[in-house]
Design a protein around this motif. Structure first.
Motif, PDB file in Angstrom:
ATOM      1  N   GLN A 145       0.761  -1.343  -0.007  1.00 34.04           N
ATOM      2  CA  GLN A 145       0.012   0.073  -0.152  1.00 34.04           C
ATOM      3  C   GLN A 145       0.906   1.259  -0.004  1.00 34.04           C
ATOM      4  OE1 GLN A 145      -2.611  -0.394   3.199  1.00 34.04           O
ATOM      5  NE2 GLN A 145      -3.682  -2.149   2.580  1.00 34.04           N
ATOM      6  N   ASN A 146       2.262   1.086  -0.038  1.00 33.66           N
ATOM      7  CA  ASN A 146       3.178   2.370   0.232  1.00 33.66           C
ATOM      8  C   ASN A 146       4.115   2.118  -0.853  1.00 33.66           C
ATOM      9  OD1 ASN A 146       1.599   3.023   2.663  1.00 33.66           O
ATOM     10  ND2 ASN A 146       2.998   1.659   3.942  1.00 33.66           N
ATOM     11  N   ILE A 147       4.424   3.237  -1.407  1.00 38.13           N
ATOM     12  CA  ILE A 147       5.453   3.009  -2.463  1.00 38.13           C
ATOM     13  C   ILE A 147       6.999   3.403  -1.833  1.00 38.13           C
ATOM     14  CG2 ILE A 147       4.034   4.051  -4.298  1.00 38.13           C
ATOM     15  CD1 ILE A 147       5.505   6.787  -4.074  1.00 38.13           C
ATOM     16  N   ALA A 148       6.971   3.931  -0.545  1.00 33.53           N
ATOM     17  CA  ALA A 148       8.494   4.238   0.161  1.00 33.53           C
ATOM     18  C   ALA A 148       7.849   4.763   1.601  1.00 33.53           C
ATOM     19  CB  ALA A 148       9.184   5.156  -0.431  1.00 33.53           C
ATOM     20  N   VAL A 149       8.774   4.500   2.218  1.00 32.26           N
ATOM     21  CA  VAL A 149       8.719   4.989   3.876  1.00 32.26           C
ATOM     22  C   VAL A 149      10.149   5.746   4.220  1.00 32.26           C
ATOM     23  CG1 VAL A 149       8.722   4.282   6.443  1.00 32.26           C
ATOM     24  CG2 VAL A 149       7.607   2.767   4.485  1.00 32.26           C
ATOM     25  N   VAL A 150       9.742   7.069   4.472  1.00 28.94           N
ATOM     26  CA  VAL A 150      10.905   8.215   4.507  1.00 28.94           C
ATOM     27  C   VAL A 150      10.967   8.533   6.061  1.00 28.94           C
ATOM     28  CG1 VAL A 150      11.564  10.303   4.138  1.00 28.94           C
ATOM     29  CG2 VAL A 150      10.683   9.067   2.283  1.00 28.94           C
ATOM     30  N   ASN A 151      11.922   8.100   6.787  1.00 27.80           N
ATOM     31  CA  ASN A 151      12.004   8.457   8.213  1.00 27.80           C
ATOM     32  C   ASN A 151      11.048   7.935   8.890  1.00 27.80           C
ATOM     33  OD1 ASN A 151      14.800   9.675   7.579  1.00 27.80           O
ATOM     34  ND2 ASN A 151      13.639  11.652   7.164  1.00 27.80           N
ATOM     35  N   GLY A 152      10.582   6.709   8.594  1.00 25.88           N
ATOM     36  CA  GLY A 152       9.490   6.022   9.374  1.00 25.88           C
ATOM     37  C   GLY A 152       8.162   6.601   8.930  1.00 25.88           C
ATOM     38  N   ASP A 187      10.048   9.165  -7.081  1.00 30.84           N
ATOM     39  CA  ASP A 187      11.296  10.075  -6.682  1.00 30.84           C
ATOM     40  C   ASP A 187      10.633  11.274  -6.286  1.00 30.84           C
ATOM     41  OD1 ASP A 187      13.988  10.062  -6.499  1.00 30.84           O
ATOM     42  OD2 ASP A 187      13.979  11.523  -8.184  1.00 30.84           O
ATOM     43  N   GLU A 188       9.730  11.903  -6.970  1.00 29.59           N
ATOM     44  CA  GLU A 188       9.137  13.237  -6.563  1.00 29.59           C
ATOM     45  C   GLU A 188       8.557  13.131  -5.257  1.00 29.59           C
ATOM     46  OE1 GLU A 188       7.842  17.267  -6.950  1.00 29.59           O
ATOM     47  OE2 GLU A 188       9.682  16.178  -7.845  1.00 29.59           O
ATOM     48  N   GLU A 233       8.300  14.560   0.474  1.00 31.51           N
ATOM     49  CA  GLU A 233       8.109  14.212   1.879  1.00 31.51           C
ATOM     50  C   GLU A 233       9.558  14.571   2.870  1.00 31.51           C
ATOM     51  OE1 GLU A 233       6.721  12.875   5.313  1.00 31.51           O
ATOM     52  OE2 GLU A 233       5.488  13.092   3.322  1.00 31.51           O
ATOM     53  N   ILE A 234      10.716  14.309   2.158  1.00 31.42           N
ATOM     54  CA  ILE A 234      11.914  14.689   2.985  1.00 31.42           C
ATOM     55  C   ILE A 234      11.954  16.262   3.338  1.00 31.42           C
ATOM     56  CG2 ILE A 234      14.408  15.008   2.508  1.00 31.42           C
ATOM     57  CD1 ILE A 234      14.341  12.697   0.868  1.00 31.42           C
ATOM     58  N   LEU A 235      11.164  17.176   2.094  1.00 33.54           N
ATOM     59  CA  LEU A 235      11.206  18.504   2.249  1.00 33.54           C
ATOM     60  C   LEU A 235      10.321  18.838   3.405  1.00 33.54           C
ATOM     61  CD1 LEU A 235      11.656  19.730  -1.209  1.00 33.54           C
ATOM     62  CD2 LEU A 235      13.350  20.129   0.547  1.00 33.54           C
ATOM     63  N   VAL A 236       9.148  18.322   3.358  1.00 30.60           N
ATOM     64  CA  VAL A 236       8.064  18.513   4.147  1.00 30.60           C
ATOM     65  C   VAL A 236       8.281  18.306   5.631  1.00 30.60           C
ATOM     66  CG1 VAL A 236       5.669  17.876   5.183  1.00 30.60           C
ATOM     67  CG2 VAL A 236       6.040  18.211   2.623  1.00 30.60           C
TER      68      VAL A 236
END
Length: 259
Positions: A23-30, A63-64, A69-72
């Motif tokens: 259900q997720n395409i990635a997990v960024v810092n949890g 990638d976008e 998510e990193i910037l947010v």
């Protein structure tokens, strides 16, 4: 074959975890990025005339979204989300999204019928008339100036030369040329005077409208080229939808308690 308890727990965990990961395409810092977000972005890009759905596009979108998510997360870490200005902008964005959703839902539940479109088209044909006219005009502030222009024209002056003094900037540089149009394109006083002329004639007296005083010359007329229903159906549909939406908004406004 028998499973040891520890191995059984691993198998059960995998069976539960795999659908969740899908259900997720990635997990960024949890923080998970749901695949539904990617689906929405791909759909929006396609609707805006972008690339069709493909593995390459999906990779680019992924990638976008990771970069976003990193910037947010960094913005939130710096406390920017608590800024009054950011909150106000976020509220406006939320309102816009909800309004678009409401409009889409209303249009879906209140479609424009073919009968409504045909009736509007017939009305358009009736008001447009069966002729279109190629005219020139000179627009001035007062009646005296218009009368002076008419006198000069009768004395042999060229209409195109006198048109340079017209208040209408759109036609003054082109000798007062208004191109081809149906009478309904003009205000009533103008169209009434126009259709009474014969090709080559000018108005004997100034024509007063809300814009000033006109001197009109009819170049020529021809049968009107009325577009077919199929050609104007999208425009008619949109216009009728806008009418319905305006009426709906007015209805909601009338019911609302505004203090």
């Amino acid at each position: 074959m028998t499973f040891k308890p520890a191995r059984l727990l691993v198998v059960l965990f995998a069976a539960v975890a795999l659908p969740a990961l899908a259900q997720n395409i990635a997990v960024v810092n949890g923080k998970a990025i749901p695949s539904s977000r990617a689906d929405l972005m791909v759909t929006q890009m396609a609707a805006q005339g972008g690339q069709p759905d493909s593995p390459q596009l999906r990779a680019m979108v992924k990638d976008e979204l990771i970069n976003r998510e990193i910037l947010v997360q960094q913005a939130e870490k710096q406390g920017l989300g608590n800024s009054a200005d950011v909150k106000a902008q976020a509220d406006i964005a939320r309102q816009s999204i909800l309004i678009r959703a409401l409009v889409t839902d209303y249009i879906k539940k209140n479609p424009i019928s073919d009968a409504d479109i045909k009736a509007e088209y017939d009305k358009f044909k009736a008001t447009a008339g069966d002729k279109e006219y190629h005219a020139r005009h000179i627009l001035v502030e007062n009646e005296a100036d218009a009368k002076a222009i008419i006198a000069k024209l009768k004395g042999g002056a060229k209409f195109e030369d006198l048109a340079k003094q017209s208040k209408d900037p759109g036609s003054a540089a082109n000798g007062g040329d208004l191109g081809w149009a149906t009478p309904v394109s003009f205000v009533k006083e103008f169209s009434d005077a126009l259709v009474a002329l014969k090709p080559g004639q000018i108005t004997e007296t100034p024509v007063k409208t809300q814009f000033g005083y006109h001197v009109i010359r009819l170049e020529e007329s021809r049968p009107a080229k009325i577009p077919t229903l199929a050609e104007v159906k999208p425009q008619i549909t949109e216009a009728l939808q806008q009418k319905k939406l305006q009426a709906y908004q007015q209805e909601l406004r009338a019911k609302a308690k505004v203090q």
